[in-house]
Design an enzyme around this catalytic site. Structure first.
Site, PDB file in Angstrom:
ATOM      1  N   CYS A 157       0.906  -1.301  -0.098  1.00  0.00           N
ATOM      2  CA  CYS A 157       0.034  -0.088  -0.331  1.00  0.00           C
ATOM      3  C   CYS A 157       1.023   1.303   0.190  1.00  0.00           C
ATOM      4  O   CYS A 157       0.840   2.003  -0.829  1.00  0.00           O
ATOM      5  CB  CYS A 157      -0.990   0.073   1.057  1.00  0.00           C
ATOM      6  SG  CYS A 157      -0.283  -0.598   2.414  1.00  0.00           S
ATOM      7  N   HIS A 163      -1.802   5.310   6.140  1.00  0.00           N
ATOM      8  CA  HIS A 163      -0.911   5.965   6.937  1.00  0.00           C
ATOM      9  C   HIS A 163      -1.496   7.143   6.241  1.00  0.00           C
ATOM     10  O   HIS A 163      -1.400   7.999   4.957  1.00  0.00           O
ATOM     11  CB  HIS A 163       0.078   5.061   5.447  1.00  0.00           C
ATOM     12  CG  HIS A 163      -0.179   3.771   6.147  1.00  0.00           C
ATOM     13  ND1 HIS A 163       0.274   2.687   6.736  1.00  0.00           N
ATOM     14  CD2 HIS A 163      -0.246   2.880   5.047  1.00  0.00           C
ATOM     15  CE1 HIS A 163      -0.017   1.668   6.938  1.00  0.00           C
ATOM     16  NE2 HIS A 163      -0.180   1.402   5.455  1.00  0.00           N
TER      17      HIS A 163
HETATM   18  P1  NAD Z   1      -5.514 -10.176   6.112  1.00  0.00           P
HETATM   19  O1  NAD Z   1      -4.747 -11.657   7.228  1.00  0.00           O
HETATM   20  O2  NAD Z   1      -6.689  -9.624   6.316  1.00  0.00           O
HETATM   21  O3  NAD Z   1      -5.701 -12.120   5.293  1.00  0.00           O
HETATM   22  C1  NAD Z   1      -5.448 -12.339   4.448  1.00  0.00           C
HETATM   23  C2  NAD Z   1      -6.308 -14.361   4.586  1.00  0.00           C
HETATM   24  O4  NAD Z   1      -5.534 -14.952   4.263  1.00  0.00           O
HETATM   25  C3  NAD Z   1      -7.558 -14.105   5.528  1.00  0.00           C
HETATM   26  O5  NAD Z   1      -8.886 -14.451   4.887  1.00  0.00           O
HETATM   27  C4  NAD Z   1      -7.165 -15.142   6.096  1.00  0.00           C
HETATM   28  O6  NAD Z   1      -7.978 -16.545   7.017  1.00  0.00           O
HETATM   29  C5  NAD Z   1      -6.104 -16.119   4.707  1.00  0.00           C
HETATM   30  N1  NAD Z   1      -4.942 -17.281   5.756  1.00  0.00           N
HETATM   31  C6  NAD Z   1      -4.452 -17.132   6.408  1.00  0.00           C
HETATM   32  N2  NAD Z   1      -3.478 -18.181   6.624  1.00  0.00           N
HETATM   33  C7  NAD Z   1      -3.878 -19.139   5.235  1.00  0.00           C
HETATM   34  C8  NAD Z   1      -3.294 -20.561   4.492  1.00  0.00           C
HETATM   35  N3  NAD Z   1      -1.731 -20.535   4.974  1.00  0.00           N
HETATM   36  N4  NAD Z   1      -2.965 -20.209   3.682  1.00  0.00           N
HETATM   37  C9  NAD Z   1      -4.116 -19.819   2.986  1.00  0.00           C
HETATM   38  N5  NAD Z   1      -5.015 -18.847   3.829  1.00  0.00           N
HETATM   39  C10 NAD Z   1      -4.447 -18.110   4.337  1.00  0.00           C
HETATM   40  O7  NAD Z   1      -3.973 -10.036   5.554  1.00  0.00           O
HETATM   41  P2  NAD Z   1      -4.335  -9.282   4.349  1.00  0.00           P
HETATM   42  O8  NAD Z   1      -4.351  -7.588   5.253  1.00  0.00           O
HETATM   43  O9  NAD Z   1      -5.699  -8.936   3.315  1.00  0.00           O
HETATM   44  O10 NAD Z   1      -2.672  -9.122   3.381  1.00  0.00           O
HETATM   45  C11 NAD Z   1      -2.782  -9.628   2.258  1.00  0.00           C
HETATM   46  C12 NAD Z   1      -1.539  -9.470   1.680  1.00  0.00           C
HETATM   47  O11 NAD Z   1      -2.066  -7.788   1.074  1.00  0.00           O
HETATM   48  C13 NAD Z   1      -0.431  -9.329   2.618  1.00  0.00           C
HETATM   49  O12 NAD Z   1       0.983  -9.861   2.049  1.00  0.00           O
HETATM   50  C14 NAD Z   1       0.016  -8.301   2.586  1.00  0.00           C
HETATM   51  O13 NAD Z   1       1.447  -7.215   3.317  1.00  0.00           O
HETATM   52  C15 NAD Z   1      -0.806  -7.508   1.808  1.00  0.00           C
HETATM   53  N6  NAD Z   1      -0.900  -5.501   1.452  1.00  0.00           N
HETATM   54  C16 NAD Z   1      -2.168  -5.950   2.992  1.00  0.00           C
HETATM   55  C17 NAD Z   1      -2.518  -4.465   2.908  1.00  0.00           C
HETATM   56  C18 NAD Z   1      -3.188  -4.225   4.466  1.00  0.00           C
HETATM   57  O14 NAD Z   1      -3.031  -2.906   4.348  1.00  0.00           O
HETATM   58  N7  NAD Z   1      -3.965  -4.781   5.090  1.00  0.00           N
HETATM   59  C19 NAD Z   1      -2.710  -3.640   2.258  1.00  0.00           C
HETATM   60  C20 NAD Z   1      -1.486  -3.936   1.116  1.00  0.00           C
HETATM   61  C21 NAD Z   1      -1.260  -5.464   1.121  1.00  0.00           C
END
Ligand code: NAD
Length: 352
Positions: free
Chosen positions: A139, A219
């Site tokens: 992000c 942020h």
């Molecule tokens: P999150 O924890 O909200 O969601 C992750 C999902 O994956 C959940 O549904 C969880 O149940 C599932 N999960 C957990 N372990 C798993 C496994 N072993 N196999 C398959 N699914 C599994 O995470 P998020 O915030 O959506 O982040 C996901 C990615 O996006 C990460 O790489 C993060 O760095 C990136 N990201 C996050 C944000 C943010 O602000 N949240 C912003 C940009 C990028």
């Protein structure tokens, strides 16, 4: 023909990307995966879209949540998987994606090497065509790159210095902090954000520092950009106002002077989950002294990468030019370019 998209990991990013895919006329959502039986899993099940890893089938059966099949079966139906599993988990799935012969789009929580190609619509859309893997940068990096590549279109950018004020957690994350501290992230130079920008723009002179603060909404970036020559403030503002995916907010006039008010604006104009896909730049923060540009911008971390994930799908398959993908994505998600356009959204949300 629509590209068949699977989403592995139906959390903060995955649910937004899945919903956005449903709005595209050149993509079809074939399913999403969950590992834990919670309300989001129940929702995905209700939609007939829920798949789970083989070793979780029993768990979901016990919870009484109907699943469509296993992750492996989902991958057989898909042309591309958007991996939105927690940071660092995506790399564990790469061999499975390779075995299934699908393309995969990883998120910013993975290292650049996982895909070997980091993606930003405004910076390197065309380079994605034909690749099997891409990583949509984080992000913060998405926000920095939208600004930098917009500036580079109009001016020479000699160097970028930025301080990233990071939110401590997403709103639903009750186990993360800090609650009462400002935490250097890290205390030594550099923070990883500048390093990450260089995965897309290796020739850029950029240095970043970061702190984490007790807030969940957005942020903030405090930037100092050295340009090739002295420029007029109006020229910078015009470049930002005309650019896609950047919303210049007239803070003094509108009263939208901080992240809480930006999110309130998103709520008032009817954005689901108060999502703000656009990078928000405070108009009055834009200042130029000779060849030095100063500005402050805010990033809605939960939603800013949604448009880039859709573009990455089109870019990998060569489905559309960058301009065409920008148009399709932004129209379907209702992105705006100007403050008066976001007010129009607000008027429509009020039923007028
Ligand atoms: P999150 O924890 O909200 O969601 C992750 C999902 O994956 C959940 O549904 C969880 O149940 C599932 N999960 C957990 N372990 C798993 C496994 N072993 N196999 C398959 N699914 C599994 O995470 P998020 O915030 O959506 O982040 C996901 C990615 O996006 C990460 O790489 C993060 O760095 C990136 N990201 C996050 C944000 C943010 O602000 N949240 C912003 C940009 C990028």
């Amino acid at each position: 023909m629509a590209v068949k998209v699977a989403v592995n990991g139906f959390g903060t990013i995955g649910k937004r990307v899945a919903e956005a895919v449903l709005k595209q006329d050149d993509m079809e959502l074939v399913g999403v995966t969950k590992t834990r039986p919670d309300y989001l899993a129940m929702l995905a099940s209700k939609l007939g879209l829920l798949y789970v890893p083989q070793d979780r089938l029993e768990k979901f059966k016990k919870a009484g949540i109907e699943v469509q099949g296993t992750l492996e079966e989902l991958l057989e139906k898909a042309d591309v998987v958007v991996d939105a599993t927690p940071g660092g988990v995506g790399k564990e799935y790469k061999p499975l994606y390779e075995k299934a012969g699908v393309k995969a789009i990883f998120q910013g929580g993975e290292k650049h090497d996982v895909a070997g190609f980091s993606f930003s619509t405004l910076c390197n859309y065309e380079e994605a065509e034909g690749k099997q893997f891409a990583r949509v940068v984080s992000c913060n990096t998405t926000g920095l790159l939208r600004l930098i590549c917009t500036l580079r279109k109009h001016f020479k950018v000699r160097s970028v210095r930025a301080t990233i004020v990071r939110r401590g957690a997403d709103p639903h994350e009750t186990k993360r902090g800090p609650i009462d501290a400002i935490v250097p992230n890290p205390v030594t130079l550099p923070s990883h954000h500048g390093v990450d920008v260089k995965t897309v723009l290796p020739d850029l002179d950029i240095q970043t520092t970061a702190v984490v603060v007790p807030t969940t909404l957005m942020h903030t970036h405090i930037l100092n950009v050295r340009l090739g020559e002295a420029v007029a403030r109006e020229d910078v503002l015009r470049a930002l106002e005309e650019a896609p995916r950047i919303l210049v907010i007239p803070s003094e006039l509108s009263g939208v002077k901080d992240t809480a008010k930006i999110i309130e604006l998103a709520r008032d104009v009817g954005r689901k989950r108060h999502d703000l896909y656009e990078l928000a730049v405070y108009e009055e923060s834009v200042a130029v002294e000779g060849d030095e540009l100063f500005l402050m911008q805010a990033v809605h971390q939960e939603s800013i990468v949604t448009p880039e994930n859709l573009d990455a799908v089109r870019a990998l398959f060569g489905l559309a030019s960058r301009e065409e993908s920008l148009r399709k994505t932004d129209e379907s998600l209702g992105l705006v370019r100007t403050f008066s356009e976001i007010l129009e959204l607000g008027a429509r949300a009020f039923g007028k």
